[in-house]
Scaffold this active site. Structure first.
Site, PDB file in Angstrom:
ATOM      1  N   ASP A  29     -45.673 -12.991  30.001  1.00 24.28           N
ATOM      2  CA  ASP A  29     -45.611 -12.222  28.766  1.00 24.28           C
ATOM      3  C   ASP A  29     -45.746 -10.747  29.098  1.00 24.28           C
ATOM      4  OD1 ASP A  29     -45.588 -12.766  25.702  1.00 24.28           O
ATOM      5  OD2 ASP A  29     -46.961 -11.096  25.991  1.00 24.28           O
ATOM      6  N   ARG A  33     -47.557 -27.000  26.502  1.00 27.81           N
ATOM      7  CA  ARG A  33     -48.410 -25.932  25.967  1.00 27.81           C
ATOM      8  C   ARG A  33     -49.698 -26.513  25.375  1.00 27.81           C
ATOM      9  NH1 ARG A  33     -51.290 -22.714  24.157  1.00 27.81           N
ATOM     10  NH2 ARG A  33     -50.951 -20.928  22.814  1.00 27.81           N
ATOM     11  N   TYR A  69     -48.828  -2.290  21.358  1.00 26.35           N
ATOM     12  CA  TYR A  69     -49.799  -3.392  21.221  1.00 26.35           C
ATOM     13  C   TYR A  69     -51.197  -2.938  21.643  1.00 26.35           C
ATOM     14  CZ  TYR A  69     -45.873  -6.574  20.496  1.00 26.35           C
ATOM     15  OH  TYR A  69     -44.760  -7.188  19.983  1.00 26.35           O
ATOM     16  N   ARG A 107     -41.146 -22.217  22.139  1.00 25.93           N
ATOM     17  CA  ARG A 107     -41.552 -23.167  21.120  1.00 25.93           C
ATOM     18  C   ARG A 107     -40.445 -23.999  20.500  1.00 25.93           C
ATOM     19  NH1 ARG A 107     -45.043 -18.902  17.870  1.00 25.93           N
ATOM     20  NH2 ARG A 107     -43.371 -17.645  18.810  1.00 25.93           N
ATOM     21  N   ARG A 121     -35.991 -15.412  25.580  1.00 26.89           N
ATOM     22  CA  ARG A 121     -37.090 -16.313  25.222  1.00 26.89           C
ATOM     23  C   ARG A 121     -36.648 -17.784  25.320  1.00 26.89           C
ATOM     24  NH1 ARG A 121     -40.943 -12.760  22.564  1.00 26.89           N
ATOM     25  NH2 ARG A 121     -42.353 -14.507  22.605  1.00 26.89           N
TER      26      ARG A 121
HETATM   27  O1  1CP Z   1     -38.168 -17.688  28.327  1.00 24.33           O
HETATM   28  C1  1CP Z   1     -38.777 -16.660  28.071  1.00 24.33           C
HETATM   29  O2  1CP Z   1     -38.216 -15.577  27.817  1.00 24.33           O
HETATM   30  C2  1CP Z   1     -40.270 -16.766  28.063  1.00 24.33           C
HETATM   31  C3  1CP Z   1     -41.062 -15.669  28.673  1.00 24.33           C
HETATM   32  C4  1CP Z   1     -41.500 -14.612  27.653  1.00 24.33           C
HETATM   33  C5  1CP Z   1     -41.022 -13.301  27.556  1.00 24.33           C
HETATM   34  C6  1CP Z   1     -39.865 -12.681  28.316  1.00 24.33           C
HETATM   35  C7  1CP Z   1     -42.546 -14.755  26.694  1.00 24.33           C
HETATM   36  C8  1CP Z   1     -43.315 -15.982  26.438  1.00 24.33           C
HETATM   37  N1  1CP Z   1     -42.742 -13.528  26.101  1.00 24.33           N
HETATM   38  C9  1CP Z   1     -41.811 -12.633  26.589  1.00 24.33           C
HETATM   39  C10 1CP Z   1     -41.662 -11.220  26.257  1.00 24.33           C
HETATM   40  C11 1CP Z   1     -42.375 -10.652  25.084  1.00 24.33           C
HETATM   41  N2  1CP Z   1     -43.640 -10.921  24.631  1.00 24.33           N
HETATM   42  C12 1CP Z   1     -41.845  -9.617  24.300  1.00 24.33           C
HETATM   43  C13 1CP Z   1     -40.511  -8.955  24.552  1.00 24.33           C
HETATM   44  C14 1CP Z   1     -39.390  -9.758  24.009  1.00 24.33           C
HETATM   45  C15 1CP Z   1     -39.250  -9.779  22.514  1.00 24.33           C
HETATM   46  O3  1CP Z   1     -39.154  -8.697  21.905  1.00 24.33           O
HETATM   47  O4  1CP Z   1     -39.219 -10.885  21.960  1.00 24.33           O
HETATM   48  C16 1CP Z   1     -42.801  -9.297  23.318  1.00 24.33           C
HETATM   49  C17 1CP Z   1     -42.667  -8.244  22.227  1.00 24.33           C
HETATM   50  C18 1CP Z   1     -43.932 -10.123  23.537  1.00 24.33           C
HETATM   51  C19 1CP Z   1     -45.219 -10.101  22.798  1.00 24.33           C
HETATM   52  C20 1CP Z   1     -45.504 -11.449  22.244  1.00 24.33           C
HETATM   53  N3  1CP Z   1     -46.008 -12.488  22.980  1.00 24.33           N
HETATM   54  C21 1CP Z   1     -45.232 -11.926  20.958  1.00 24.33           C
HETATM   55  C22 1CP Z   1     -44.581 -11.148  19.835  1.00 24.33           C
HETATM   56  C23 1CP Z   1     -45.610 -10.587  18.910  1.00 24.33           C
HETATM   57  C24 1CP Z   1     -44.968  -9.694  17.863  1.00 24.33           C
HETATM   58  O5  1CP Z   1     -45.332  -8.538  17.799  1.00 24.33           O
HETATM   59  O6  1CP Z   1     -44.088 -10.184  17.130  1.00 24.33           O
HETATM   60  C25 1CP Z   1     -45.624 -13.276  20.909  1.00 24.33           C
HETATM   61  C26 1CP Z   1     -45.588 -14.214  19.742  1.00 24.33           C
HETATM   62  C27 1CP Z   1     -46.102 -13.615  22.211  1.00 24.33           C
HETATM   63  C28 1CP Z   1     -46.570 -14.944  22.690  1.00 24.33           C
HETATM   64  C29 1CP Z   1     -45.560 -15.669  23.493  1.00 24.33           C
HETATM   65  N4  1CP Z   1     -44.942 -15.163  24.634  1.00 24.33           N
HETATM   66  C30 1CP Z   1     -44.101 -16.095  25.187  1.00 24.33           C
HETATM   67  C31 1CP Z   1     -44.180 -17.277  24.338  1.00 24.33           C
HETATM   68  C32 1CP Z   1     -43.440 -18.563  24.567  1.00 24.33           C
HETATM   69  C33 1CP Z   1     -45.082 -16.990  23.307  1.00 24.33           C
HETATM   70  C34 1CP Z   1     -45.514 -17.938  22.189  1.00 24.33           C
HETATM   71  C35 1CP Z   1     -46.956 -18.297  22.387  1.00 24.33           C
HETATM   72  C36 1CP Z   1     -47.257 -19.769  22.391  1.00 24.33           C
HETATM   73  O7  1CP Z   1     -46.515 -20.601  22.936  1.00 24.33           O
HETATM   74  O8  1CP Z   1     -48.311 -20.111  21.870  1.00 24.33           O
END
Ligand code: 1CP
Length: 343
Positions: A76, A39, A151, A30, A26
Protein backbone atom coordinates in the site's frame (compact mmCIF):
# COMPACT_ATOMS: atom_id res chain seq x y z
CA UNK A 1 20.66 -15.83 -25.22
CA UNK A 2 18.24 -12.96 -25.73
CA UNK A 3 15.99 -12.27 -22.76
CA UNK A 4 12.39 -13.45 -23.03
CA UNK A 5 10.05 -10.79 -24.45
CA UNK A 6 7.86 -9.08 -21.89
CA UNK A 7 5.10 -7.41 -23.91
CA UNK A 8 4.17 -4.96 -21.16
CA UNK A 9 7.71 -3.87 -20.32
CA UNK A 10 8.54 -3.74 -24.04
CA UNK A 11 5.59 -1.37 -24.54
CA UNK A 12 6.87 0.87 -21.74
CA UNK A 13 10.21 0.87 -23.56
CA UNK A 14 8.42 2.17 -26.65
CA UNK A 15 7.61 -0.93 -28.73
CA UNK A 16 3.95 -0.91 -29.82
CA UNK A 17 2.26 -4.33 -29.72
CA UNK A 18 -0.39 -5.66 -32.12
CA UNK A 19 -2.83 -5.89 -29.18
CA UNK A 20 -2.16 -3.72 -26.11
CA UNK A 21 -0.78 -5.58 -23.08
CA UNK A 22 -3.06 -5.39 -20.07
CA UNK A 23 -3.05 -5.04 -16.29
CA UNK A 24 -5.69 -3.68 -13.94
CA UNK A 25 -5.08 -1.08 -11.27
CA UNK A 26 -5.78 -2.64 -7.85
CA UNK A 27 -6.03 -6.04 -9.57
CA UNK A 28 -5.43 -7.88 -6.29
CA UNK A 29 -8.15 -7.09 -3.81
CA UNK A 30 -11.65 -7.24 -2.55
CA UNK A 31 -13.48 -8.13 -5.80
CA UNK A 32 -11.69 -11.52 -5.72
CA UNK A 33 -13.18 -14.20 -3.40
CA UNK A 34 -9.73 -15.79 -2.96
CA UNK A 35 -8.40 -12.42 -1.70
CA UNK A 36 -11.28 -11.98 0.76
CA UNK A 37 -10.69 -15.50 2.05
CA UNK A 38 -6.96 -14.99 2.61
CA UNK A 39 -7.48 -11.47 4.00
CA UNK A 40 -9.87 -12.86 6.65
CA UNK A 41 -7.13 -15.23 7.84
CA UNK A 42 -4.28 -12.70 7.73
CA UNK A 43 -5.13 -10.48 10.71
CA UNK A 44 -4.62 -6.81 9.99
CA UNK A 45 -4.17 -5.38 6.51
CA UNK A 46 -0.66 -4.14 7.33
CA UNK A 47 0.26 -7.62 8.61
CA UNK A 48 -0.78 -8.95 5.23
CA UNK A 49 1.45 -6.37 3.51
CA UNK A 50 4.42 -7.30 5.75
CA UNK A 51 4.09 -11.11 5.48
CA UNK A 52 6.03 -11.99 2.30
CA UNK A 53 4.49 -15.43 1.71
CA UNK A 54 0.94 -14.04 1.95
CA UNK A 55 1.63 -10.78 0.08
CA UNK A 56 3.29 -12.73 -2.75
CA UNK A 57 0.33 -15.14 -2.88
CA UNK A 58 -2.17 -12.26 -3.08
CA UNK A 59 -0.09 -10.60 -5.81
CA UNK A 60 -0.28 -13.74 -7.95
CA UNK A 61 -4.00 -14.45 -7.43
CA UNK A 62 -5.27 -12.25 -10.30
CA UNK A 63 -2.68 -13.71 -12.71
CA UNK A 64 -3.88 -17.23 -12.00
CA UNK A 65 -7.45 -16.23 -12.84
CA UNK A 66 -6.90 -13.87 -15.78
CA UNK A 67 -4.38 -13.70 -18.59
CA UNK A 68 -2.85 -10.42 -17.41
CA UNK A 69 0.57 -9.24 -18.60
CA UNK A 70 1.84 -7.89 -15.28
CA UNK A 71 1.83 -8.54 -11.56
CA UNK A 72 1.82 -5.54 -9.21
CA UNK A 73 3.42 -5.87 -5.79
CA UNK A 74 0.76 -6.26 -3.11
CA UNK A 75 1.40 -3.48 -0.61
CA UNK A 76 0.00 0.00 0.00
CA UNK A 77 1.13 3.58 -0.46
CA UNK A 78 0.79 4.10 3.31
CA UNK A 79 3.62 1.71 4.25
CA UNK A 80 5.92 4.75 3.87
CA UNK A 81 4.32 6.78 6.71
CA UNK A 82 4.15 3.55 8.72
CA UNK A 83 7.86 2.89 8.14
CA UNK A 84 8.65 6.52 9.04
CA UNK A 85 7.06 5.85 12.43
CA UNK A 86 3.67 7.55 12.01
CA UNK A 87 0.85 5.42 13.41
CA UNK A 88 -1.21 3.92 10.53
CA UNK A 89 -4.28 1.68 10.95
CA UNK A 90 -6.74 0.25 8.45
CA UNK A 91 -10.23 0.06 9.93
CA UNK A 92 -12.51 -2.50 8.30
CA UNK A 93 -14.80 -0.72 5.86
CA UNK A 94 -13.51 2.75 6.81
CA UNK A 95 -10.19 3.05 5.03
CA UNK A 96 -6.89 4.21 6.51
CA UNK A 97 -6.56 6.15 9.77
CA UNK A 98 -3.32 7.91 10.76
CA UNK A 99 -2.28 10.03 13.72
CA UNK A 100 -2.26 13.42 11.88
CA UNK A 101 1.21 14.88 11.50
CA UNK A 102 1.95 18.36 12.94
CA UNK A 103 4.91 20.66 12.21
CA UNK A 104 6.27 19.72 15.66
CA UNK A 105 5.79 16.01 14.95
CA UNK A 106 7.99 16.07 11.84
CA UNK A 107 11.14 15.71 13.94
CA UNK A 108 9.86 12.39 15.27
CA UNK A 109 9.77 10.77 11.83
CA UNK A 110 12.62 8.29 11.31
CA UNK A 111 13.82 8.42 7.66
CA UNK A 112 16.87 6.34 8.61
CA UNK A 113 14.63 3.42 9.69
CA UNK A 114 12.57 3.18 6.49
CA UNK A 115 14.51 0.54 4.53
CA UNK A 116 14.88 -1.75 7.51
CA UNK A 117 11.16 -1.59 8.31
CA UNK A 118 10.26 -2.23 4.68
CA UNK A 119 12.55 -5.28 4.38
CA UNK A 120 9.53 -7.65 4.16
CA UNK A 121 8.34 -5.79 1.03
CA UNK A 122 11.64 -6.50 -0.72
CA UNK A 123 11.38 -10.16 0.25
CA UNK A 124 7.86 -10.20 -1.21
CA UNK A 125 9.23 -8.88 -4.53
CA UNK A 126 11.94 -11.54 -4.56
CA UNK A 127 9.34 -14.24 -4.01
CA UNK A 128 7.06 -12.91 -6.74
CA UNK A 129 10.00 -12.65 -9.14
CA UNK A 130 10.86 -16.29 -8.46
CA UNK A 131 7.29 -17.48 -9.10
CA UNK A 132 6.38 -15.27 -12.06
CA UNK A 133 6.33 -16.79 -15.59
CA UNK A 134 9.12 -15.24 -17.72
CA UNK A 135 6.89 -13.21 -20.08
CA UNK A 136 5.18 -11.33 -17.25
CA UNK A 137 6.25 -7.87 -16.07
CA UNK A 138 6.67 -7.17 -12.35
CA UNK A 139 5.47 -3.73 -11.28
CA UNK A 140 6.58 -2.08 -8.03
CA UNK A 141 5.14 1.20 -6.80
CA UNK A 142 4.98 3.94 -4.25
CA UNK A 143 2.62 6.80 -3.55
CA UNK A 144 3.86 10.16 -4.78
CA UNK A 145 4.85 12.61 -2.01
CA UNK A 146 1.84 14.93 -2.31
CA UNK A 147 -0.66 12.05 -2.25
CA UNK A 148 1.04 10.39 0.73
CA UNK A 149 1.26 13.78 2.48
CA UNK A 150 -2.52 14.29 2.10
CA UNK A 151 -3.08 11.18 4.25
CA UNK A 152 -0.30 12.06 6.71
CA UNK A 153 -1.70 15.55 7.28
CA UNK A 154 -5.46 14.80 7.35
CA UNK A 155 -5.08 11.45 9.09
CA UNK A 156 -7.49 9.88 6.57
CA UNK A 157 -8.62 10.04 2.97
CA UNK A 158 -10.64 13.09 1.91
CA UNK A 159 -12.42 14.19 -1.22
CA UNK A 160 -10.94 17.72 -1.38
CA UNK A 161 -7.54 17.34 0.35
CA UNK A 162 -8.36 20.59 2.17
CA UNK A 163 -6.30 19.84 5.27
CA UNK A 164 -3.13 19.27 3.25
CA UNK A 165 -3.77 22.23 0.93
CA UNK A 166 -4.22 24.54 3.93
CA UNK A 167 -1.16 23.06 5.69
CA UNK A 168 0.97 23.64 2.56
CA UNK A 169 -0.11 27.29 2.29
CA UNK A 170 0.02 28.22 5.99
CA UNK A 171 3.06 26.14 7.08
CA UNK A 172 5.20 26.23 3.93
CA UNK A 173 8.47 25.35 5.65
CA UNK A 174 7.09 22.34 7.49
CA UNK A 175 5.33 21.25 4.29
CA UNK A 176 8.55 21.50 2.25
CA UNK A 177 10.39 19.50 4.93
CA UNK A 178 7.71 16.79 4.85
CA UNK A 179 7.83 16.57 1.03
CA UNK A 180 11.65 16.34 1.16
CA UNK A 181 11.46 13.47 3.66
CA UNK A 182 8.99 11.65 1.39
CA UNK A 183 11.10 12.26 -1.74
CA UNK A 184 14.22 10.82 -0.11
CA UNK A 185 12.36 7.85 1.42
CA UNK A 186 10.68 7.11 -1.93
CA UNK A 187 13.99 7.17 -3.84
CA UNK A 188 15.59 4.72 -1.40
CA UNK A 189 12.45 2.53 -1.39
CA UNK A 190 12.19 2.36 -5.20
CA UNK A 191 15.91 1.67 -5.72
CA UNK A 192 15.52 -1.34 -3.42
CA UNK A 193 12.37 -2.44 -5.28
CA UNK A 194 14.35 -2.54 -8.54
CA UNK A 195 17.17 -4.43 -6.82
CA UNK A 196 14.62 -6.96 -5.49
CA UNK A 197 13.27 -7.66 -8.99
CA UNK A 198 10.80 -4.97 -10.09
CA UNK A 199 10.88 -4.35 -13.88
CA UNK A 200 9.12 -0.98 -13.63
CA UNK A 201 7.59 1.14 -10.87
CA UNK A 202 4.41 3.20 -10.91
CA UNK A 203 4.18 6.54 -9.10
CA UNK A 204 0.60 6.80 -7.80
CA UNK A 205 -0.33 10.48 -7.58
CA UNK A 206 -3.95 9.69 -6.82
CA UNK A 207 -4.82 13.20 -5.66
CA UNK A 208 -3.33 15.39 -8.39
CA UNK A 209 -6.67 17.19 -8.89
CA UNK A 210 -7.92 20.18 -6.86
CA UNK A 211 -4.63 22.06 -7.29
CA UNK A 212 -4.09 25.32 -9.14
CA UNK A 213 -1.28 25.56 -11.70
CA UNK A 214 1.40 26.75 -9.29
CA UNK A 215 0.45 24.19 -6.64
CA UNK A 216 0.51 21.45 -9.28
CA UNK A 217 4.01 22.49 -10.35
CA UNK A 218 5.27 22.71 -6.74
CA UNK A 219 3.54 19.74 -5.09
CA UNK A 220 3.18 17.29 -7.99
CA UNK A 221 5.70 17.98 -10.75
CA UNK A 222 8.76 18.95 -8.69
CA UNK A 223 8.73 16.04 -6.19
CA UNK A 224 7.91 13.40 -8.82
CA UNK A 225 10.72 14.75 -10.99
CA UNK A 226 13.16 14.53 -8.07
CA UNK A 227 12.17 10.91 -7.46
CA UNK A 228 12.64 9.89 -11.11
CA UNK A 229 15.97 11.70 -11.34
CA UNK A 230 17.12 10.39 -7.95
CA UNK A 231 16.39 6.76 -8.85
CA UNK A 232 17.89 7.11 -12.34
CA UNK A 233 21.09 8.58 -10.83
CA UNK A 234 21.56 5.14 -9.26
CA UNK A 235 19.80 2.91 -11.82
CA UNK A 236 20.11 4.70 -15.19
CA UNK A 237 17.56 2.57 -17.07
CA UNK A 238 14.96 2.47 -14.25
CA UNK A 239 11.51 2.44 -15.90
CA UNK A 240 8.65 4.56 -14.52
CA UNK A 241 4.93 4.80 -15.12
CA UNK A 242 3.68 8.18 -13.89
CA UNK A 243 0.01 8.32 -12.88
CA UNK A 244 -1.06 11.85 -11.96
CA UNK A 245 -4.80 11.27 -11.51
CA UNK A 246 -6.77 14.40 -12.31
CA UNK A 247 -3.85 16.27 -13.91
CA UNK A 248 -6.12 17.25 -16.84
CA UNK A 249 -4.57 20.14 -18.81
CA UNK A 250 -1.34 19.81 -16.78
CA UNK A 251 -0.62 16.34 -18.26
CA UNK A 252 1.80 17.58 -20.95
CA UNK A 253 3.74 19.68 -18.41
CA UNK A 254 3.94 16.68 -16.06
CA UNK A 255 5.18 14.39 -18.86
CA UNK A 256 7.79 16.89 -20.06
CA UNK A 257 9.22 17.64 -16.62
CA UNK A 258 8.93 14.31 -14.79
CA UNK A 259 9.90 12.26 -17.88
CA UNK A 260 8.22 8.95 -17.02
CA UNK A 261 8.70 6.12 -19.56
CA UNK A 262 4.91 5.77 -19.74
CA UNK A 263 2.03 7.97 -18.64
CA UNK A 264 -1.07 6.61 -16.89
CA UNK A 265 -4.29 8.36 -17.89
CA UNK A 266 -7.37 8.63 -15.66
CA UNK A 267 -10.77 8.01 -17.21
CA UNK A 268 -11.67 11.71 -17.29
CA UNK A 269 -8.91 12.33 -19.83
CA UNK A 270 -10.33 12.30 -23.38
CA UNK A 271 -8.16 9.87 -25.42
CA UNK A 272 -8.13 12.24 -28.41
CA UNK A 273 -6.88 15.10 -26.23
CA UNK A 274 -4.12 12.93 -24.72
CA UNK A 275 -3.10 11.63 -28.12
CA UNK A 276 -2.80 15.14 -29.54
CA UNK A 277 -1.21 16.74 -26.47
CA UNK A 278 1.50 14.13 -25.76
CA UNK A 279 4.59 13.24 -27.81
CA UNK A 280 3.82 10.38 -30.20
CA UNK A 281 6.71 8.34 -28.79
CA UNK A 282 5.37 8.47 -25.21
CA UNK A 283 3.59 5.23 -24.24
CA UNK A 284 0.25 5.75 -22.49
CA UNK A 285 -1.69 3.54 -20.09
CA UNK A 286 -5.41 3.50 -19.52
CA UNK A 287 -8.10 4.57 -19.33
CA UNK A 288 -11.40 2.68 -18.97
CA UNK A 289 -13.86 3.99 -16.37
CA UNK A 290 -14.04 1.33 -13.59
CA UNK A 291 -17.82 1.88 -13.41
CA UNK A 292 -18.10 0.70 -17.03
CA UNK A 293 -16.29 -2.50 -16.04
CA UNK A 294 -18.63 -2.93 -13.08
CA UNK A 295 -21.75 -2.32 -15.23
CA UNK A 296 -20.66 -4.65 -18.04
CA UNK A 297 -22.67 -5.54 -21.15
CA UNK A 298 -22.35 -4.09 -24.68
CA UNK A 299 -21.36 -0.59 -23.45
CA UNK A 300 -18.22 -2.20 -21.98
CA UNK A 301 -17.19 -3.71 -25.33
CA UNK A 302 -17.78 -0.40 -27.12
CA UNK A 303 -15.73 1.55 -24.56
CA UNK A 304 -12.84 -0.96 -24.76
CA UNK A 305 -12.80 -0.84 -28.56
CA UNK A 306 -12.90 2.97 -28.52
CA UNK A 307 -9.88 3.24 -26.23
CA UNK A 308 -7.84 0.72 -28.24
CA UNK A 309 -8.68 2.57 -31.49
CA UNK A 310 -7.86 6.00 -30.02
CA UNK A 311 -4.34 4.89 -29.05
CA UNK A 312 -3.79 2.85 -32.22
CA UNK A 313 -0.82 4.94 -33.31
CA UNK A 314 1.34 4.85 -30.21
CA UNK A 315 2.58 2.34 -27.60
CA UNK A 316 -0.44 1.63 -25.38
CA UNK A 317 -0.97 -0.42 -22.22
CA UNK A 318 -4.62 -1.19 -21.58
CA UNK A 319 -5.78 -0.47 -18.01
CA UNK A 320 -8.57 1.15 -16.07
CA UNK A 321 -8.45 4.88 -15.46
CA UNK A 322 -8.46 4.20 -11.69
CA UNK A 323 -8.67 1.16 -9.41
CA UNK A 324 -11.13 -1.69 -9.94
CA UNK A 325 -14.17 -1.43 -7.65
CA UNK A 326 -14.81 -4.14 -5.03
CA UNK A 327 -18.33 -4.86 -6.39
CA UNK A 328 -17.06 -5.64 -9.93
CA UNK A 329 -18.36 -9.02 -11.22
CA UNK A 330 -15.57 -11.45 -12.11
CA UNK A 331 -17.37 -12.28 -15.38
CA UNK A 332 -16.95 -8.66 -16.50
CA UNK A 333 -13.19 -8.84 -15.88
CA UNK A 334 -13.08 -12.04 -17.96
CA UNK A 335 -15.02 -10.26 -20.70
CA UNK A 336 -12.53 -7.34 -20.61
CA UNK A 337 -9.49 -9.61 -20.87
CA UNK A 338 -11.01 -11.57 -23.78
CA UNK A 339 -11.88 -8.37 -25.63
CA UNK A 340 -8.47 -6.71 -25.18
CA UNK A 341 -6.69 -9.93 -26.15
CA UNK A 342 -8.81 -10.05 -29.29
CA UNK A 343 -10.66 -13.28 -28.41
O1 1CP B 1 -3.33 -5.08 -6.97
C1 1CP B 1 -3.10 -4.02 -6.41
O2 1CP B 1 -2.99 -2.93 -7.02
C2 1CP B 1 -2.98 -4.07 -4.92
C3 1CP B 1 -1.92 -3.27 -4.27
C4 1CP B 1 -2.40 -1.89 -3.81
C5 1CP B 1 -2.04 -0.66 -4.37
C6 1CP B 1 -1.24 -0.41 -5.63
C7 1CP B 1 -3.21 -1.62 -2.67
C8 1CP B 1 -3.83 -2.63 -1.80
N1 1CP B 1 -3.27 -0.25 -2.51
C9 1CP B 1 -2.58 0.36 -3.54
C10 1CP B 1 -2.37 1.78 -3.76
C11 1CP B 1 -3.14 2.78 -2.98
N2 1CP B 1 -3.52 2.74 -1.66
C12 1CP B 1 -3.53 4.02 -3.50
C13 1CP B 1 -3.20 4.50 -4.90
C14 1CP B 1 -4.13 3.94 -5.91
C15 1CP B 1 -5.52 4.49 -5.90
O3 1CP B 1 -5.68 5.72 -6.02
O4 1CP B 1 -6.46 3.68 -5.81
C16 1CP B 1 -4.20 4.72 -2.49
C17 1CP B 1 -4.81 6.11 -2.59
C18 1CP B 1 -4.19 3.91 -1.33
C19 1CP B 1 -4.71 4.25 0.02
C20 1CP B 1 -5.70 3.23 0.45
N3 1CP B 1 -5.36 2.01 0.95
C21 1CP B 1 -7.09 3.28 0.33
C22 1CP B 1 -7.90 4.42 -0.26
C23 1CP B 1 -8.42 5.32 0.81
C24 1CP B 1 -9.11 6.53 0.20
O5 1CP B 1 -8.69 7.63 0.49
O6 1CP B 1 -10.07 6.34 -0.57
C25 1CP B 1 -7.61 2.07 0.82
C26 1CP B 1 -9.04 1.66 0.96
C27 1CP B 1 -6.49 1.27 1.20
C28 1CP B 1 -6.50 -0.13 1.71
C29 1CP B 1 -6.16 -1.14 0.68
N4 1CP B 1 -4.99 -1.13 -0.07
C30 1CP B 1 -4.93 -2.23 -0.89
C31 1CP B 1 -6.15 -2.99 -0.65
C32 1CP B 1 -6.52 -4.28 -1.32
C33 1CP B 1 -6.89 -2.30 0.32
C34 1CP B 1 -8.23 -2.73 0.92
C35 1CP B 1 -8.02 -3.09 2.36
C36 1CP B 1 -8.54 -4.44 2.76
O7 1CP B 1 -8.44 -5.44 2.03
O8 1CP B 1 -9.03 -4.52 3.88
Amino acid sequence: MSPVAKPLLDTIRGARQARPPLWIMRQAGRYLPEYRELRARAGSFLELCYTPALAAEVTLQPLRRFDLDAAILFSDILVIPDALGQEVRFEAGEGPRLEPITPEGLGKLRPDAVLERLAPVFETLERIRGALPPGKTLIGFCGSPWTVATYMIAGAGSTDQAAARIFALTQPQAFAALIDILVEASIAYLVRQFEAGADVVQLFESWAMNLDEQQFRDYVIAPNRKIVEGVRARIPDAAFIGFPRGAAAMLPAYAAAVRPDALGLDYGTPPDFADRALPRSLPVQGNLDPIRLLAGGPQLDLAIDGIIAAFGNRPHIFNLGHGILPQTPIANVERLVRRVKGG
